[in-house]
Design an enzyme around this catalytic site. Sequence first.
Site, PDB file in Angstrom:
ATOM      1  N   ARG A 234      -8.065  97.671  85.096  1.00 27.73           N
ATOM      2  CA  ARG A 234      -9.508  97.679  84.905  1.00 27.73           C
ATOM      3  C   ARG A 234     -10.142  98.287  86.149  1.00 27.73           C
ATOM      4  O   ARG A 234      -9.676  98.080  87.271  1.00 27.73           O
ATOM      5  CB  ARG A 234     -10.058  96.260  84.675  1.00 27.73           C
ATOM      6  CG  ARG A 234      -9.788  95.704  83.287  1.00 27.73           C
ATOM      7  CD  ARG A 234     -10.540  96.472  82.218  1.00 27.73           C
ATOM      8  NE  ARG A 234     -10.409  95.899  80.878  1.00 27.73           N
ATOM      9  CZ  ARG A 234      -9.494  96.277  80.003  1.00 27.73           C
ATOM     10  NH1 ARG A 234      -8.603  97.198  80.339  1.00 27.73           N
ATOM     11  NH2 ARG A 234      -9.468  95.733  78.794  1.00 27.73           N
ATOM     12  N   GLU A 263     -17.992 102.596  81.921  1.00 29.56           N
ATOM     13  CA  GLU A 263     -17.418 103.531  80.956  1.00 29.56           C
ATOM     14  C   GLU A 263     -18.413 103.797  79.840  1.00 29.56           C
ATOM     15  O   GLU A 263     -19.039 102.858  79.352  1.00 29.56           O
ATOM     16  CB  GLU A 263     -16.107 102.963  80.395  1.00 29.56           C
ATOM     17  CG  GLU A 263     -15.051 102.759  81.475  1.00 29.56           C
ATOM     18  CD  GLU A 263     -13.731 102.208  80.944  1.00 29.56           C
ATOM     19  OE1 GLU A 263     -13.595 102.054  79.703  1.00 29.56           O
ATOM     20  OE2 GLU A 263     -12.830 101.946  81.749  1.00 29.56           O
ATOM     21  N   HIS A 282      -9.875 106.340  79.597  1.00 31.85           N
ATOM     22  CA  HIS A 282      -9.441 105.052  79.047  1.00 31.85           C
ATOM     23  C   HIS A 282      -8.668 105.281  77.739  1.00 31.85           C
ATOM     24  O   HIS A 282      -8.936 104.638  76.713  1.00 31.85           O
ATOM     25  CB  HIS A 282     -10.618 104.112  78.812  1.00 31.85           C
ATOM     26  CG  HIS A 282     -10.206 102.669  78.821  1.00 31.85           C
ATOM     27  ND1 HIS A 282     -11.037 101.644  79.191  1.00 31.85           N
ATOM     28  CD2 HIS A 282      -9.013 102.064  78.505  1.00 31.85           C
ATOM     29  CE1 HIS A 282     -10.401 100.480  79.093  1.00 31.85           C
ATOM     30  NE2 HIS A 282      -9.177 100.712  78.673  1.00 31.85           N
TER      31      HIS A 282
END
Length: 325
Positions: A234, A263, A282
Amino acid sequence: MTWKILALPPLPEEALRDLLGGLGDQVRLVVPARRDREAVIDALPDADIVVGDWSGALVLDAEAVRHAPRLSFVQQPSVGVDGHDLEALAKADVPVSNTAGVNADAVSEWCLAASLALLRHLPDADREMRAGGWPQFTFQRRELAGARVGIVGFGPVGAACARMFGALGCRVSYWSRTPRPDAGGAAYLELDELTASSDVLVLAIALADETRGLFDAVRLSRMPRGAVLINAARGPIVDDCALLSALESGHLAGAALDVYDTEPLAAADPLRAAEKVLLSPHAAAVTPEASGRLIQCVLDNLAAAVEGRPVVNVVNGVDPVVRRR
């Protein structure tokens, strides 16, 4: 009796109905009127089960839990459960499950590929050749075989990384908050020792209060000069400013990031301009194979919940047998 499932994933309602249609007449699917917090709060009072939002935009905090008197089970369609108040849900006797393990192969493959890309300067060579150059001897390329690889976190992703890096002849060590007796040959080291002795450091640990900012300027400075950092965990686990400073000074040779504090990554974020950083949106876990395993895991758990069988992957310590309110 029919179970009312409130589905929060960012998908069209028709797609959600197609995915969950196999549960038959046992369930009735609803979606919030809008993709915002107020609409979720409005829909919660009648919900028996919530299927969470993998994007993290819609979460169940303590206030949301208070608006859900019938809530019996939360199935998060991802490994991360960021944003959900697990303590509030546990106090309400609501088990929360994730999809641990479904993305382990996909994410560990990305970590391996990113490590090779950085050590062999694949993005740099591609960029220079497209600009007309021939950088045959420009970069100090290194082999992965024989490298010291440290893995921070030893859940399914960390364990898969240990297997893959070990198969290529790396010397693999790991740290986790709970040492594992079945680490498959990977040696346990304390975090500071692991940090100081890893040519490649892979982050595969969950975000929690104790891991937020875990890799700050002090800890990054303990990494060997010329090491590379791989973050598939993360974003908030790493201090971005400290990372950029370590890269610009030459202390670290490179970093590969699949996760970020915010994000999508802002257009003006300085990470976008850092040539020593390999950026990924991601997407380490985004493969058809991993998606198929995730969907099946969710469906199996929902079926278990409504049929009175124990659900798997409960992350908040509640009894895995779902009891209807």
